[in-house]
Write a protein that holds these residues in place. Structure first.
Motif, PDB file in Angstrom:
ATOM      1  N   SER A  73      38.239  37.193  42.145  1.00 37.15           N
ATOM      2  CA  SER A  73      38.524  35.833  41.692  1.00 37.15           C
ATOM      3  C   SER A  73      39.658  35.828  40.669  1.00 37.15           C
ATOM      4  CB  SER A  73      37.262  35.212  41.088  1.00 37.15           C
ATOM      5  OG  SER A  73      37.540  33.946  40.552  1.00 37.15           O
ATOM      6  N   GLY A  74      39.618  36.759  39.735  1.00 35.61           N
ATOM      7  CA  GLY A  74      40.675  36.858  38.740  1.00 35.61           C
ATOM      8  C   GLY A  74      42.015  37.192  39.376  1.00 35.61           C
ATOM      9  N   GLU A  75      42.000  38.106  40.345  1.00 42.00           N
ATOM     10  CA  GLU A  75      43.237  38.465  41.046  1.00 42.00           C
ATOM     11  C   GLU A  75      43.792  37.279  41.829  1.00 42.00           C
ATOM     12  OE1 GLU A  75      41.809  41.905  43.157  1.00 42.00           O
ATOM     13  OE2 GLU A  75      42.387  43.264  41.519  1.00 42.00           O
ATOM     14  N   ASN A  76      42.908  36.488  42.415  1.00 41.99           N
ATOM     15  CA  ASN A  76      43.354  35.279  43.118  1.00 41.99           C
ATOM     16  C   ASN A  76      43.981  34.283  42.140  1.00 41.99           C
ATOM     17  OD1 ASN A  76      42.514  36.225  45.615  1.00 41.99           O
ATOM     18  ND2 ASN A  76      40.555  35.164  45.548  1.00 41.99           N
ATOM     19  N   SER A  77      43.398  34.183  40.960  1.00 46.48           N
ATOM     20  CA  SER A  77      43.950  33.290  39.941  1.00 46.48           C
ATOM     21  C   SER A  77      45.335  33.757  39.512  1.00 46.48           C
ATOM     22  CB  SER A  77      43.013  33.223  38.730  1.00 46.48           C
ATOM     23  OG  SER A  77      41.795  32.606  39.101  1.00 46.48           O
TER      24      SER A  77
END
Length: 99
Positions: A73-77
């Motif tokens: 999720s953080g990488e997608n952000s």
């Protein structure tokens, strides 16, 4: 719609994008923390340690799966922020050159 009509709308979007990009550092820190937690959990699992008493997860596998989801999720952000940075460049160009 003319450039002059679009300009205030683009300026509003530009301000929102700039606010969003400010969170990049926070996402990087959270990802780094999650990766450290993941490494610790994998070691605990390999070493045969017991889950902490106050642990909300039923197994290390469940906990590790959740941490991996948070990293993703953080990488997608961060990927989204990369696109927003490109949009900022384009919007700033438009605002500077809209007649």
């Amino acid at each position: 719609m003319t450039n002059q009509e679009a300009k205030p709308i683009v300026e509003e979007s530009l301000a929102k994008l700039k606010e969003s990009v400010k969170r990049e550092g926070t996402y990087n820190k959270e990802i780094a923390d999650d990766k450290l937690t993941l490494k610790t959990l994998e070691k605990m699992k390999t070493d045969g340690e017991e889950l902490p008493l106050d642990c909300p997860y039923e197994s290390f596998d469940e906990w590790i799966t959740q941490i991996n989801k948070e990293i993703k999720s953080g990488e997608n952000s961060l990927a989204r922020i990369g696109k927003e940075k490109a949009e900022i460049v384009a919007f700033e160009y438009f605002v500077a050159n809209a007649n």
